[in-house]
Design an enzyme around this catalytic site. Structure first.
Site, PDB file in Angstrom:
ATOM      1  N   CYS A  43     -23.482 -39.573 -24.771  1.00  0.00           N
ATOM      2  CA  CYS A  43     -22.418 -40.404 -25.311  1.00  0.00           C
ATOM      3  C   CYS A  43     -22.954 -41.672 -25.955  1.00  0.00           C
ATOM      4  O   CYS A  43     -24.071 -42.084 -25.700  1.00  0.00           O
ATOM      5  CB  CYS A  43     -21.479 -40.836 -24.179  1.00  0.00           C
ATOM      6  N   CYS A  77     -16.713 -39.206 -28.283  1.00  0.00           N
ATOM      7  CA  CYS A  77     -17.236 -40.401 -28.973  1.00  0.00           C
ATOM      8  C   CYS A  77     -18.077 -40.015 -30.185  1.00  0.00           C
ATOM      9  O   CYS A  77     -18.423 -40.877 -30.993  1.00  0.00           O
ATOM     10  CB  CYS A  77     -18.006 -41.288 -28.019  1.00  0.00           C
ATOM     11  N   ASP A 448     -38.488 -70.728 -53.318  1.00  0.00           N
ATOM     12  CA  ASP A 448     -37.121 -70.621 -53.831  1.00  0.00           C
ATOM     13  C   ASP A 448     -36.463 -72.003 -53.946  1.00  0.00           C
ATOM     14  O   ASP A 448     -36.406 -72.772 -52.980  1.00  0.00           O
ATOM     15  CB  ASP A 448     -36.315 -69.736 -52.882  1.00  0.00           C
TER      16      ASP A 448
HETATM   17 ZN   LIG Z   1     -18.647 -39.647 -25.213  1.00  0.00          ZN
END
Ligand SMILES: [Zn+2]
Length: 517
Positions: A43, A77, A448
């Protein structure tokens, strides 16, 4: 002195991972993955599923590492939607560059031997580096990316599966079916049926959501791009960025807008050949700096008291990248010694005269001219100084005869060295190209003028000394100072000193001519 990055070992901090997981902290999305022992699923930290007990989870630095350990991607997910491994690991330049090459190659793997050779290291050494920093071999990393991209196309497009197989680099449908079945325990068609709501898109049009690790200062990015949008090729309208593109001779376009609620950019791509979708998406991710590890960058920048104020004022500013390195370098040359507005108008004139007509509607009317065309282009009537025209043609020639290539750069020092051999390209312009076309986080436009005046420093040497504490994120510090120079603001009680005469950003290219003189 720079620390040796290759010697540091990548170890995930268990406490940090645990805290991020329990609070579902999106700033850590893509920085590690969680393997759940019971379900054998892996996950993202933001997974909405009920959190497992600490003793039942394992942490992995990459999705590929979790896959190698026998975990399957979570269907809730969707790890394929995570922002991905930070662009710069801060631990290994070789691994960062290898990941970039795997991205640029559009998943057409030439094998790890080829990858190692291009990086100038042995294949076994590369393998060891990958395992140490990412927890997986280069092959496993490439394979996971192919699978993730295939899953994204199955879920988010209506492309026929045969097209999905090719576009995700599987070569043939049989291998694609087998890989999906092994990983998800479902056929591609079963997965598509599971995908949430899907609206039918016009032919050859695709909508993707590209995630980032918040915060993202979209208004700052858009303001920077809007000021430099080449008429006919780019446009910024009501919160959207649009541009025409050409890949492998085929024309198309894309539009990008912010989807703040989902920490993502919504990208609409119109392109006739799905096989280039991976390349196009990766390029857009780079252009909008979506792989940046913001938390890490901010931590370093905040050690400078002035920058700390700027960072708090506008959290999440990224370094704007580019669609095409040659186009960006041409724009950088055009911008030397003149205002951004003037340079943008000149670019528009060149596009109108030399660019291919883009058969679309709206503000996108042309493609940016190719190096082949600009090599022969008579730029005298365009209203730019002779020397700039010569520099642009010399750059175009160098690209055409292969002396310079903006694709697949693995070693920026030698690339920038070759770039500065072109008369008219000095250190400032080269560093500007390194920032925006190579995505080098530590690139730094030497001397710069805006940095000097805004920070009230007397000399380029003083500036370089000051910038030491910004490493390895000097490009981000630069963009912050540029951003503030464009809008007068109050930082606490102290006002950032403004220059007496407003110096337009790309006017600082005049540092080039001084250095070259
Ligand atoms: Zn998950």
């Amino acid at each position: 002195m720079m620390r040796s990055r290759e010697t540091e070992n990548m170890t995930l901090d268990w406490h940090v991972c645990s805290r991020a997981r329990l609070s579902r902290d999106p700033r850590f999305d893509g920085k590690f993955f969680i393997g759940v022992l019971g379900s054998r699923v892996y996950c993202r930290p933001i997974c909405p599923a009920p959190t497992a007990k600490e003793k039942n989870v394992r942490y992995f630095p990459t999705a590929a590492a979790a896959a190698e350990a026998g975990f399957r991607p979570c269907l809730r997910c969707r790890p394929e939607c995570s922002p991905g491994t930070p662009a710069w690991l801060g631990t290994s330049n070789t691994v960062s560059r290898a990941l970039r090459l795997i991205g640029e190659s559009g998943l057409q793997s030439g094998g790890m031997e080829v990858l190692a050779e291009r990086l100038g290291v042995g294949a076994r050494h590369l393998r060891r580096l990958f395992i140490r920093h990412l927890g997986a071999t280069p092959n496993a990393v490439a394979q996971t990316r192919r699978l993730h991209f295939a899953k994204k196309l199955i879920d988010e497009t209506m492309l026929p599966m045969s097209e999905v197989a090719l576009a995700s680099g599987f070569g043939c449908v049989r291998r694609f079916n087998a890989a999906i079945q092994t990983t998800y325990h479902r056929t591609p068609s079963q997965i598509r049926r599971l995908a949430r709501q899907k609206t039918i898109q016009p032919e050859n049009q695709y909508i993707f959501h590209l995630r980032f690790r918040p915060p993202y200062y979209w208004d700052g990015m858009l303001a920077f791009l809007a000021a430099r949008a080449t008429p006919g090729v780019e446009a910024v309208e009501s919160g959207n960025y649009f541009r025409s593109i050409c890949v492998d001779g085929m024309a198309g376009y894309f539009g990008v807008s912010l989807d703040e609620e989902h920490n993502s950019l919504r990208v609409c791509i119109q392109f006739g050949e799905p096989r280039f979708l991976f390349f196009i998406i990766e390029r857009i991710r780079t252009m909008f700096d979506l792989n940046a590890d913001w938390t890490e960058i901010a931590r370093t920048l905040k050690s400078d008291p002035t920058l700390a104020g700027l960072v708090d004022f506008a959290p999440g500013l990224r370094v704007p990248g580019c669609w095409n390195g040659f186009e960006l370098a041409t724009r950088a040359i055009l911008g030397q010694q003149i205002t951004v507005r003037h340079a943008t108008a000149l670019a528009g004139r060149i596009v109108e005269t030399f660019g291919r007509i883009f058969p679309g509607t709206g503000p996108l009317t042309h493609l940016f001219p190719t190096p082949e065309i600009l090599t022969e282009a008579d730029l005298t009537g365009m209203g730019l100084p002779r020397a700039r025209g010569q520099a642009i043609r010399a750059l175009a020639r160098a690209v055409c005869d292969g002396r310079i290539s903006f694709e697949g750069i693995v070693e920026s020092t030698s690339f920038l060295q070759k770039l500065t051999e072109i008369p008219g390209i000095g250190r400032w312009t080269a560093q500007y190209v390194a920032m925006r076309a190579l995505g080098e986080p530590d690139a730094f436009p030497v001397g710069d003028a805006v940095l000097l005046t805004t920070l009230n420093l007397a000399s380029p040497a003083e500036l370089e000394f000051r910038a030491e504490s910004w490493r390895p994120w000097r490009a981000y510090a630069t963009v912050y100072v540029w951003n503030i120079a464009n809008r007068v603001t109050v930082l606490g009680a102290k006002r950032i000193p403004q220059s007496r005469k407003r110096v337009p950003i790309e006017d600082t290219g005049h540092a080039d001519s001084m250095l070259n003189a």
